[in-house]
Design a protein around this motif. Sequence first.
Motif, PDB file in Angstrom:
ATOM      1  N   ILE A  85       9.209  -1.548  -6.590  1.00 18.27           N
ATOM      2  CA  ILE A  85       8.328  -2.164  -5.595  1.00 18.27           C
ATOM      3  C   ILE A  85       7.422  -1.116  -4.948  1.00 18.27           C
ATOM      4  O   ILE A  85       6.217  -1.334  -4.794  1.00 18.27           O
ATOM      5  CB  ILE A  85       9.138  -2.956  -4.551  1.00 18.27           C
ATOM      6  CG1 ILE A  85       9.658  -4.253  -5.183  1.00 18.27           C
ATOM      7  CG2 ILE A  85       8.315  -3.240  -3.302  1.00 18.27           C
ATOM      8  CD1 ILE A  85      10.543  -5.085  -4.289  1.00 18.27           C
ATOM      9  N   ASN A  86       7.967   0.037  -4.599  1.00 13.84           N
ATOM     10  CA  ASN A  86       7.149   1.095  -3.987  1.00 13.84           C
ATOM     11  C   ASN A  86       6.076   1.604  -4.948  1.00 13.84           C
ATOM     12  O   ASN A  86       4.972   1.947  -4.533  1.00 13.84           O
ATOM     13  CB  ASN A  86       8.015   2.247  -3.500  1.00 13.84           C
ATOM     14  CG  ASN A  86       8.826   1.865  -2.286  1.00 13.84           C
ATOM     15  OD1 ASN A  86       8.450   0.983  -1.518  1.00 13.84           O
ATOM     16  ND2 ASN A  86       9.958   2.518  -2.117  1.00 13.84           N
ATOM     17  N   LYS A  87       6.404   1.661  -6.234  1.00 14.21           N
ATOM     18  CA  LYS A  87       5.413   2.094  -7.233  1.00 14.21           C
ATOM     19  C   LYS A  87       4.260   1.105  -7.309  1.00 14.21           C
ATOM     20  O   LYS A  87       3.100   1.499  -7.412  1.00 14.21           O
ATOM     21  CB  LYS A  87       6.072   2.268  -8.603  1.00 14.21           C
ATOM     22  CG  LYS A  87       7.022   3.438  -8.668  1.00 14.21           C
ATOM     23  CD  LYS A  87       7.673   3.541 -10.026  1.00 14.21           C
ATOM     24  CE  LYS A  87       8.693   4.671 -10.037  1.00 14.21           C
ATOM     25  NZ  LYS A  87       9.371   4.802 -11.307  1.00 14.21           N
ATOM     26  N   TRP A  88       4.582  -0.192  -7.237  1.00 16.59           N
ATOM     27  CA  TRP A  88       3.516  -1.197  -7.264  1.00 16.59           C
ATOM     28  C   TRP A  88       2.668  -1.127  -5.993  1.00 16.59           C
ATOM     29  O   TRP A  88       1.445  -1.266  -6.046  1.00 16.59           O
ATOM     30  CB  TRP A  88       4.082  -2.602  -7.451  1.00 16.59           C
ATOM     31  CG  TRP A  88       4.421  -2.893  -8.876  1.00 16.59           C
ATOM     32  CD1 TRP A  88       5.653  -3.170  -9.388  1.00 16.59           C
ATOM     33  CD2 TRP A  88       3.520  -2.926  -9.978  1.00 16.59           C
ATOM     34  NE1 TRP A  88       5.566  -3.367 -10.744  1.00 16.59           N
ATOM     35  CE2 TRP A  88       4.269  -3.224 -11.137  1.00 16.59           C
ATOM     36  CE3 TRP A  88       2.151  -2.710 -10.114  1.00 16.59           C
ATOM     37  CZ2 TRP A  88       3.683  -3.333 -12.402  1.00 16.59           C
ATOM     38  CZ3 TRP A  88       1.569  -2.817 -11.371  1.00 16.59           C
ATOM     39  CH2 TRP A  88       2.336  -3.119 -12.500  1.00 16.59           C
ATOM     40  N   THR A  89       3.306  -0.879  -4.875  1.00 10.76           N
ATOM     41  CA  THR A  89       2.561  -0.740  -3.623  1.00 10.76           C
ATOM     42  C   THR A  89       1.576   0.413  -3.734  1.00 10.76           C
ATOM     43  O   THR A  89       0.400   0.285  -3.368  1.00 10.76           O
ATOM     44  CB  THR A  89       3.528  -0.531  -2.439  1.00 10.76           C
ATOM     45  OG1 THR A  89       4.419  -1.653  -2.376  1.00 10.76           O
ATOM     46  CG2 THR A  89       2.774  -0.405  -1.129  1.00 10.76           C
ATOM     47  N   ARG A  90       2.016   1.545  -4.263  1.00  8.84           N
ATOM     48  CA  ARG A  90       1.122   2.693  -4.463  1.00  8.84           C
ATOM     49  C   ARG A  90       0.004   2.362  -5.449  1.00  8.84           C
ATOM     50  O   ARG A  90      -1.143   2.760  -5.247  1.00  8.84           O
ATOM     51  CB  ARG A  90       1.908   3.914  -4.936  1.00  8.84           C
ATOM     52  CG  ARG A  90       2.619   4.644  -3.812  1.00  8.84           C
ATOM     53  CD  ARG A  90       3.116   6.017  -4.225  1.00  8.84           C
ATOM     54  NE  ARG A  90       3.982   6.009  -5.401  1.00  8.84           N
ATOM     55  CZ  ARG A  90       5.294   5.748  -5.372  1.00  8.84           C
ATOM     56  NH1 ARG A  90       5.889   5.482  -4.226  1.00  8.84           N
ATOM     57  NH2 ARG A  90       6.007   5.770  -6.476  1.00  8.84           N
ATOM     58  N   HIS A  91       0.342   1.636  -6.501  1.00 10.44           N
ATOM     59  CA  HIS A  91      -0.677   1.242  -7.489  1.00 10.44           C
ATOM     60  C   HIS A  91      -1.804   0.456  -6.821  1.00 10.44           C
ATOM     61  O   HIS A  91      -2.982   0.767  -7.012  1.00 10.44           O
ATOM     62  CB  HIS A  91      -0.038   0.394  -8.601  1.00 10.44           C
ATOM     63  CG  HIS A  91      -1.034  -0.294  -9.476  1.00 10.44           C
ATOM     64  ND1 HIS A  91      -1.658   0.349 -10.518  1.00 10.44           N
ATOM     65  CD2 HIS A  91      -1.531  -1.560  -9.443  1.00 10.44           C
ATOM     66  CE1 HIS A  91      -2.498  -0.496 -11.098  1.00 10.44           C
ATOM     67  NE2 HIS A  91      -2.434  -1.656 -10.464  1.00 10.44           N
ATOM     68  N   PHE A  92      -1.443  -0.539  -6.020  1.00  5.87           N
ATOM     69  CA  PHE A  92      -2.464  -1.351  -5.369  1.00  5.87           C
ATOM     70  C   PHE A  92      -3.205  -0.557  -4.302  1.00  5.87           C
ATOM     71  O   PHE A  92      -4.418  -0.708  -4.142  1.00  5.87           O
ATOM     72  CB  PHE A  92      -1.858  -2.638  -4.816  1.00  5.87           C
ATOM     73  CG  PHE A  92      -1.525  -3.627  -5.903  1.00  5.87           C
ATOM     74  CD1 PHE A  92      -2.524  -4.308  -6.571  1.00  5.87           C
ATOM     75  CD2 PHE A  92      -0.218  -3.857  -6.273  1.00  5.87           C
ATOM     76  CE1 PHE A  92      -2.235  -5.197  -7.590  1.00  5.87           C
ATOM     77  CE2 PHE A  92       0.097  -4.751  -7.288  1.00  5.87           C
ATOM     78  CZ  PHE A  92      -0.926  -5.422  -7.956  1.00  5.87           C
ATOM     79  N   ASP A  93      -2.511   0.326  -3.592  1.00 12.75           N
ATOM     80  CA  ASP A  93      -3.175   1.209  -2.625  1.00 12.75           C
ATOM     81  C   ASP A  93      -4.213   2.087  -3.323  1.00 12.75           C
ATOM     82  O   ASP A  93      -5.330   2.267  -2.832  1.00 12.75           O
ATOM     83  CB  ASP A  93      -2.163   2.105  -1.902  1.00 12.75           C
ATOM     84  CG  ASP A  93      -1.375   1.391  -0.837  1.00 12.75           C
ATOM     85  OD1 ASP A  93      -1.764   0.262  -0.437  1.00 12.75           O
ATOM     86  OD2 ASP A  93      -0.350   1.949  -0.389  1.00 12.75           O
ATOM     87  N   ASN A  94      -3.848   2.640  -4.465  1.00 15.56           N
ATOM     88  CA  ASN A  94      -4.765   3.495  -5.228  1.00 15.56           C
ATOM     89  C   ASN A  94      -6.006   2.736  -5.699  1.00 15.56           C
ATOM     90  O   ASN A  94      -7.052   3.341  -5.927  1.00 15.56           O
ATOM     91  CB  ASN A  94      -4.059   4.122  -6.434  1.00 15.56           C
ATOM     92  CG  ASN A  94      -3.047   5.169  -6.025  1.00 15.56           C
ATOM     93  OD1 ASN A  94      -3.106   5.709  -4.927  1.00 15.56           O
ATOM     94  ND2 ASN A  94      -2.087   5.426  -6.893  1.00 15.56           N
ATOM     95  N   HIS A  95      -5.876   1.438  -5.855  1.00 16.20           N
ATOM     96  CA  HIS A  95      -7.009   0.599  -6.270  1.00 16.20           C
ATOM     97  C   HIS A  95      -7.686  -0.074  -5.076  1.00 16.20           C
ATOM     98  O   HIS A  95      -8.458  -1.009  -5.236  1.00 16.20           O
ATOM     99  CB  HIS A  95      -6.547  -0.440  -7.293  1.00 16.20           C
ATOM    100  CG  HIS A  95      -6.253   0.159  -8.629  1.00 16.20           C
ATOM    101  ND1 HIS A  95      -5.023   0.696  -8.944  1.00 16.20           N
ATOM    102  CD2 HIS A  95      -7.036   0.343  -9.705  1.00 16.20           C
ATOM    103  CE1 HIS A  95      -5.064   1.166 -10.177  1.00 16.20           C
ATOM    104  NE2 HIS A  95      -6.279   0.972 -10.658  1.00 16.20           N
ATOM    105  N   LYS A  96      -7.357   0.416  -3.876  1.00 20.02           N
ATOM    106  CA  LYS A  96      -7.964  -0.102  -2.633  1.00 20.02           C
ATOM    107  C   LYS A  96      -7.770  -1.604  -2.476  1.00 20.02           C
ATOM    108  O   LYS A  96      -8.661  -2.328  -2.060  1.00 20.02           O
ATOM    109  CB  LYS A  96      -9.459   0.235  -2.569  1.00 20.02           C
ATOM    110  CG  LYS A  96      -9.807   1.679  -2.799  1.00 20.02           C
ATOM    111  CD  LYS A  96      -9.434   2.535  -1.616  1.00 20.02           C
ATOM    112  CE  LYS A  96      -9.974   3.941  -1.789  1.00 20.02           C
ATOM    113  NZ  LYS A  96      -8.973   4.943  -1.978  1.00 20.02           N
TER     114      LYS A  96
END
Length: 121
Positions: A85-96
């Motif tokens: 879940i944290n990895k997906w959160t970072r993924h979406f953060d990285n894509h703004k």
Amino acid sequence: MAGMGKLLGKMAFNSSGGPINWFPGHMAAATRAIRERLKLADLVVEVRDARIPLSSANGDFQDILSRKKRIIILNKRDLANSNIINKWTRHFDNHKQICYFTNAHSKHNVREIAHQPSIYV
């Protein structure tokens, strides 16, 4: 059984030899209506499956959604792999992209998202 094979053959392809278009007319009409309404929206709340965050996005609308402010709700958090879940959160953060994990069966989760200040910025 030979008759069944012939019937299945007719179901698998149309007379020109290509695959059957299975997309019913009412679904095509709904897709067009959603596309038109999306043009008017300032904010879109897109709900996806937390277990498959990328492949549960509706590809028909991604071109329009990419130009809109949107919040991605990743539902079914309780069924998702908690280790990523944290990895997906970072993924979406990285894509703004704003994203929240939730379980729609939990009124608390839904209220919590509605009160996030980033939704209204």
